[in-house]
Design a protein around this motif. Structure first.
Motif, PDB file in Angstrom:
ATOM      1  N   ASN A 263       0.327 -71.134  50.951  1.00  0.00           N
ATOM      2  CA  ASN A 263       0.116 -69.798  50.416  1.00  0.00           C
ATOM      3  C   ASN A 263      -0.955 -69.063  51.216  1.00  0.00           C
ATOM      4  OD1 ASN A 263       0.427 -67.609  48.666  1.00  0.00           O
ATOM      5  ND2 ASN A 263       0.583 -68.940  46.878  1.00  0.00           N
ATOM      6  N   LEU A 264      -1.161 -67.816  50.866  1.00  0.00           N
ATOM      7  CA  LEU A 264      -2.156 -66.984  51.543  1.00  0.00           C
ATOM      8  C   LEU A 264      -3.565 -67.392  51.120  1.00  0.00           C
ATOM      9  CD1 LEU A 264      -2.670 -64.408  53.316  1.00  0.00           C
ATOM     10  CD2 LEU A 264      -2.692 -63.128  51.157  1.00  0.00           C
ATOM     11  N   HIS A 265      -4.466 -67.529  52.119  1.00  0.00           N
ATOM     12  CA  HIS A 265      -5.875 -67.781  51.836  1.00  0.00           C
ATOM     13  C   HIS A 265      -6.786 -66.968  52.762  1.00  0.00           C
ATOM     14  CE1 HIS A 265      -9.569 -70.341  51.255  1.00  0.00           C
ATOM     15  NE2 HIS A 265      -9.157 -70.196  50.007  1.00  0.00           N
ATOM     16  N   ALA A 266      -6.195 -66.157  53.623  1.00  0.00           N
ATOM     17  CA  ALA A 266      -6.953 -65.349  54.582  1.00  0.00           C
ATOM     18  C   ALA A 266      -7.670 -64.202  53.886  1.00  0.00           C
ATOM     19  CB  ALA A 266      -6.013 -64.795  55.646  1.00  0.00           C
ATOM     20  N   LYS A 267      -8.813 -63.790  54.469  1.00  0.00           N
ATOM     21  CA  LYS A 267      -9.582 -62.657  53.941  1.00  0.00           C
ATOM     22  C   LYS A 267      -9.911 -61.705  55.081  1.00  0.00           C
ATOM     23  CE  LYS A 267     -10.796 -66.053  50.812  1.00  0.00           C
ATOM     24  NZ  LYS A 267     -10.558 -67.494  50.971  1.00  0.00           N
ATOM     25  N   LEU A 268      -9.594 -60.442  54.882  1.00  0.00           N
ATOM     26  CA  LEU A 268      -9.880 -59.411  55.883  1.00  0.00           C
ATOM     27  C   LEU A 268     -10.004 -58.068  55.181  1.00  0.00           C
ATOM     28  CD1 LEU A 268      -9.924 -58.215  58.859  1.00  0.00           C
ATOM     29  CD2 LEU A 268      -7.439 -58.036  58.638  1.00  0.00           C
ATOM     30  N   VAL A 269     -11.030 -57.307  55.560  1.00  0.00           N
ATOM     31  CA  VAL A 269     -11.135 -55.911  55.151  1.00  0.00           C
ATOM     32  C   VAL A 269     -11.248 -55.104  56.437  1.00  0.00           C
ATOM     33  CG1 VAL A 269     -12.467 -54.157  53.931  1.00  0.00           C
ATOM     34  CG2 VAL A 269     -12.237 -56.457  52.948  1.00  0.00           C
ATOM     35  N   LEU A 270     -10.233 -54.300  56.706  1.00  0.00           N
ATOM     36  CA  LEU A 270     -10.196 -53.468  57.908  1.00  0.00           C
ATOM     37  C   LEU A 270     -10.411 -52.015  57.499  1.00  0.00           C
ATOM     38  CD1 LEU A 270      -7.492 -53.717  60.739  1.00  0.00           C
ATOM     39  CD2 LEU A 270      -8.710 -51.621  60.183  1.00  0.00           C
ATOM     40  N   LEU A 271     -11.478 -51.420  57.979  1.00  0.00           N
ATOM     41  CA  LEU A 271     -11.804 -50.019  57.694  1.00  0.00           C
ATOM     42  C   LEU A 271     -11.644 -49.228  58.979  1.00  0.00           C
ATOM     43  CD1 LEU A 271     -15.091 -50.688  55.671  1.00  0.00           C
ATOM     44  CD2 LEU A 271     -12.778 -50.373  54.754  1.00  0.00           C
ATOM     45  N   GLN A 272     -10.784 -48.215  58.923  1.00  0.00           N
ATOM     46  CA  GLN A 272     -10.492 -47.427  60.124  1.00  0.00           C
ATOM     47  C   GLN A 272     -10.901 -45.977  59.904  1.00  0.00           C
ATOM     48  OE1 GLN A 272      -6.731 -48.280  62.064  1.00  0.00           O
ATOM     49  NE2 GLN A 272      -6.386 -46.100  62.446  1.00  0.00           N
ATOM     50  N   ASN A 273     -11.524 -45.426  60.925  1.00  0.00           N
ATOM     51  CA  ASN A 273     -11.931 -44.028  60.887  1.00  0.00           C
ATOM     52  C   ASN A 273     -11.554 -43.394  62.217  1.00  0.00           C
ATOM     53  OD1 ASN A 273     -13.111 -41.627  60.008  1.00  0.00           O
ATOM     54  ND2 ASN A 273     -15.096 -42.154  60.889  1.00  0.00           N
ATOM     55  N   GLY A 274     -10.429 -42.705  62.224  1.00  0.00           N
ATOM     56  CA  GLY A 274      -9.967 -42.080  63.462  1.00  0.00           C
ATOM     57  C   GLY A 274      -9.659 -43.131  64.513  1.00  0.00           C
ATOM     58  N   ARG A 275     -10.377 -43.061  65.626  1.00  0.00           N
ATOM     59  CA  ARG A 275     -10.111 -43.983  66.738  1.00  0.00           C
ATOM     60  C   ARG A 275     -10.984 -45.240  66.701  1.00  0.00           C
ATOM     61  NH1 ARG A 275      -9.626 -39.781  71.899  1.00  0.00           N
ATOM     62  NH2 ARG A 275      -7.885 -38.533  71.060  1.00  0.00           N
ATOM     63  N   THR A 276     -11.721 -45.406  65.637  1.00  0.00           N
ATOM     64  CA  THR A 276     -12.596 -46.570  65.517  1.00  0.00           C
ATOM     65  C   THR A 276     -12.178 -47.426  64.325  1.00  0.00           C
ATOM     66  OG1 THR A 276     -14.446 -45.309  66.433  1.00  0.00           O
ATOM     67  CG2 THR A 276     -14.981 -47.349  65.280  1.00  0.00           C
ATOM     68  N   CYS A 277     -12.163 -48.738  64.536  1.00  0.00           N
ATOM     69  CA  CYS A 277     -11.831 -49.643  63.428  1.00  0.00           C
ATOM     70  C   CYS A 277     -12.886 -50.739  63.319  1.00  0.00           C
ATOM     71  CB  CYS A 277     -10.439 -50.251  63.605  1.00  0.00           C
ATOM     72  SG  CYS A 277     -10.225 -51.191  65.119  1.00  0.00           S
ATOM     73  N   HIS A 278     -13.114 -51.163  62.097  1.00  0.00           N
ATOM     74  CA  HIS A 278     -14.100 -52.205  61.811  1.00  0.00           C
ATOM     75  C   HIS A 278     -13.401 -53.330  61.043  1.00  0.00           C
ATOM     76  CE1 HIS A 278     -17.143 -49.224  62.906  1.00  0.00           C
ATOM     77  NE2 HIS A 278     -16.556 -48.388  62.060  1.00  0.00           N
ATOM     78  N   TRP A 279     -13.335 -54.500  61.681  1.00  0.00           N
ATOM     79  CA  TRP A 279     -12.721 -55.669  61.050  1.00  0.00           C
ATOM     80  C   TRP A 279     -13.812 -56.514  60.397  1.00  0.00           C
ATOM     81  CZ3 TRP A 279      -7.781 -58.319  62.830  1.00  0.00           C
ATOM     82  CH2 TRP A 279      -6.877 -57.408  63.377  1.00  0.00           C
ATOM     83  N   HIS A 280     -13.621 -56.851  59.114  1.00  0.00           N
ATOM     84  CA  HIS A 280     -14.522 -57.758  58.403  1.00  0.00           C
ATOM     85  C   HIS A 280     -13.735 -59.036  58.087  1.00  0.00           C
ATOM     86  CE1 HIS A 280     -16.198 -53.736  57.666  1.00  0.00           C
ATOM     87  NE2 HIS A 280     -17.365 -54.328  57.514  1.00  0.00           N
ATOM     88  N   ILE A 281     -14.110 -60.130  58.757  1.00  0.00           N
ATOM     89  CA  ILE A 281     -13.426 -61.420  58.601  1.00  0.00           C
ATOM     90  C   ILE A 281     -14.416 -62.428  58.042  1.00  0.00           C
ATOM     91  CG2 ILE A 281     -12.342 -63.336  59.847  1.00  0.00           C
ATOM     92  CD1 ILE A 281     -11.288 -61.363  61.861  1.00  0.00           C
ATOM     93  N   GLY A 282     -13.948 -63.265  57.116  1.00  0.00           N
ATOM     94  CA  GLY A 282     -14.847 -64.301  56.596  1.00  0.00           C
ATOM     95  C   GLY A 282     -14.416 -64.825  55.250  1.00  0.00           C
TER      96      GLY A 282
END
Length: 591
Positions: free
Chosen positions: A292-311
């Protein structure tokens, strides 16, 4: 990106030292763990091997015994107390893992110690230092769920960097809990402020984020137009907080979790669930496990910039808080990587996971809601969490008193008082067969040294018929000192021939896992010292001893330790070997 077909990570491979380097110190954190998985870690750290077949070789193996010994004093694993999985079978080697495990007790019954990282420090012959940071969503288990991990290589940049602020803060809170690891923590504190990590392709900057009470392990930035969340466990309050940012919201979770929250509370989120064909992909295998799924990610995108939060952080109140300013309760760790949306955009990731209408990826599929279940936690579940937290919070002590004739009396006690609950609680040490009802003092008599363990099994049975088992780690004091490693070694190396094979393997410059397993097979086939001595001395034994004396003198010290542990066999050892070793024993005084 996250293409399962080509972006797979071999856990064991990521633990292996770089070419020309050896492990100096290793620190890991995990919410839960399996003792068999921890037994396999030395295969990577000590023998430069992957863990692809580790489950098949776990047992009372000499390669594991030697690997544990090599890592003694160089590894610490912090985990939530009570979250060791009960092993399927007993193994004397489990007791040798106690020294590296540090139990952590969360502040309350509805909070968790939840970070999942590896921090590895390597050195080479020139004393150059290289760091590796592995940030994961996976616990230290053989679980086959779909997880995320990011591996970073780092070196001294010669200048102060803010990349490791969150990591240093986490280590600062862990250090008082493992005072016997103080040398490693001093090195981390001194070196990490200057360590800069190699960035994954497409990312220009990164930060480490420490989540704890009152501190959210996310950094939102100046603005957001798209929010993409991957989380196996979700709460409506945390999702509502995330939805306040941006205009597009994509949520990837487990189908049962989406159903539990319900379509009404997920208005504004486009929801996807892991394909059932992937979850149940092992159904036809003999030892099938759900994936099953156990991955965690929050991806916040603002225009041409993206911020990946992994953990480690799920999209839950305990991990992130909520929009009513409720404080997070968990201890979490996230890696924030920022880069151009050209390479890591939410759109590209969505297409990779879902595909297009004409060409679906088959990994995640749009979720179709049915009738949903209420979200309220049952009263019995709340009571159970409070009881379990009370059990892991008490100061458990194990004292083994020597009775003579190599037998011990083991007393398990706790000085605290527990709240009254309707559940029945039984206790037993991990390696002993019978349980006793929970009391402030419990006694087991006539135990052998190898049966003594700091691990205790707590079995909680409720009036409703629910049974839950937890393994905890207690403090341990053994009358006369802890000689369990020597006793276990003697039980596994019980003939002079086996001892000579073992010494031969220690002398190998870079012996790997399969060589050790083959040698152990030879030990079983040939237990006679004459045969073993002939095989050993047919090889370049003299050259190996000379090389170790000049290049790896620590191996000579290890051989002397092995001979000390097997003192009962020394009189049976061939005179030829004893005469040879006497010359090298004199050299040990100069090491």
């Amino acid at each position: 990106m996250l293409n399962p077909g080509k972006d797979r990570i071999d856990y064991g491979e990521k633990l292996r030292p770089p070419a020309g380097y050896t492990l100096s110190y290793a620190l890991a954190t995990s919410y839960s763990l399996e003792l068999d998985t921890l037994l396999a870690v030395p295969l990577a750290l000590s023998f430069n091997s992957t863990l692809d077949d580790a489950e098949k070789i776990i047992g009372e193996k000499l390669v594991l015994l030697e690997g544990i010994h090599q890592l003694k004093g160089r590894i610490k694993v912090f985990f939530q107390q009570g979250n060791i999985k009960l092993p399927d079978t007993s193994n004397k080697l489990y007791s040798l893992l106690e020294h590296c495990l540090v139990p952590m007790v969360p502040e309350g019954p509805f909070s968790s110690f939840h970070p999942k990282i590896w921090l590895l420090r390597f050195v080479n012959d020139a004393k150059d230092v290289q760091y590796r940071l592995i940030v994961l969503s996976r616990n230290l288990t053989f679980d086959r769920s779909w997880d995320l991990a990011c591996t970073l290589e780092g070196r001294d940049s010669g200048k102060i960097t803010q990349e490791n602020d969150g990591l240093i803060a986490l280590l600062g809170d862990l250090a008082p809990c493992a005072k016997d690891f103080s040398t490693a923590f001093r090195l981390f504190k001194k070196e990490l402020p200057n360590v800069m990590w190699d960035k994954p392709t497409g990312f220009q900057s990164l930060k480490t984020l420490y989540g704890r009470k009152g501190q959210v392990p996310l950094e939102y930035g100046l603005g957001t137009d798209t929010v993409l969340v991957i989380s196996p466990f979700i709460h409506r309050e945390a999702l509502a907080m995330l939805k306040e940012r941006g205009t597009r919201h994509w949520l990837f979770s487990r189908g049962d979790e989406l159903e539990r929250i319900g379509e009404e509370d997920l208005q504004g989120w486009e929801c996807f669930a892991l394909n059932d064909r992937l979850i149940n992909g092992e159904d036809e295998l003999e030892k099938a496990k759900q994936q099953n799924l156990h991955a965690k990610l929050v991806l916040l995108q603002n225009g041409r910039t993206c911020h990946w939060h992994i953990g480690s952080a799920n999209a839950t109140k305990a991990a992130l808080g909520d929009r009513k300013q409720a404080s997070p309760r968990n201890t979490e760790f996230m890696l924030r990587m920022s880069g151009s949306a050209q390479n890591g955009s939410a759109e590209k990731l969505r297409e990779e996971l879902v595909g297009t209408e004409k060409k679906p990826a088959g990994i995640f599929i749009p979720y179709v809601f049915g009738s949903y279940l209420p979200d309220e936690q049952s009263e019995s579940e709340e009571v159970s969490r409070k009881l379990l937290h009370a059990l892991i919070s008490v100061d458990w002590n194990v004292v083994a008193t020597h009775d003579g004739d190599e037998l011990y009396t083991v007393t398990v006690s706790y000085p605290d008082s527990l709240p009254l609950y309707s559940a029945t609680i039984d206790v037993r040490p991990l390696i002993i067969g019978h349980s006793q009802p929970l009391q402030n003092v419990m006694v087991w008599e006539r135990l052998h040294l190898t049966q003594i363990s700091a691990f205790l099994i707590l079995t909680v049975s409720t009036p409703e018929g629910n049974v839950e088992q937890r393994v905890i780690k207690a403090s341990l004091d053994i009358d006369g000192g802890d000689d369990r490693e020597q006793k276990i070694f003697s039980s596994m190396i019980d003939k002079p021939g086996k001892l000579l094979w073992y010494i031969q393997m220690i002398l190998q410059p870079n012996a790997e896992k399969m060589e050790w397993l083959a040698a152990e097979k030879n030990m079983q086939l040939s237990g006679e010292e004459e045969t073993a001595l002939s095989t050993v001395f047919d090889g370049p034994i003299y050259e190996s001893l000379l090389r170790c004396a000049s290049r790896q003198p620590e191996k000579l010290a290890r051989i002397e330790s092995v001979l000390t542990h097997s003192s009962a066999l020394n009189a049976q050892m061939p005179k030829t070997f004893n005469m040879l070793w006497a010359h090298y024993r004199a050299f040990l005084g100069n090491i």
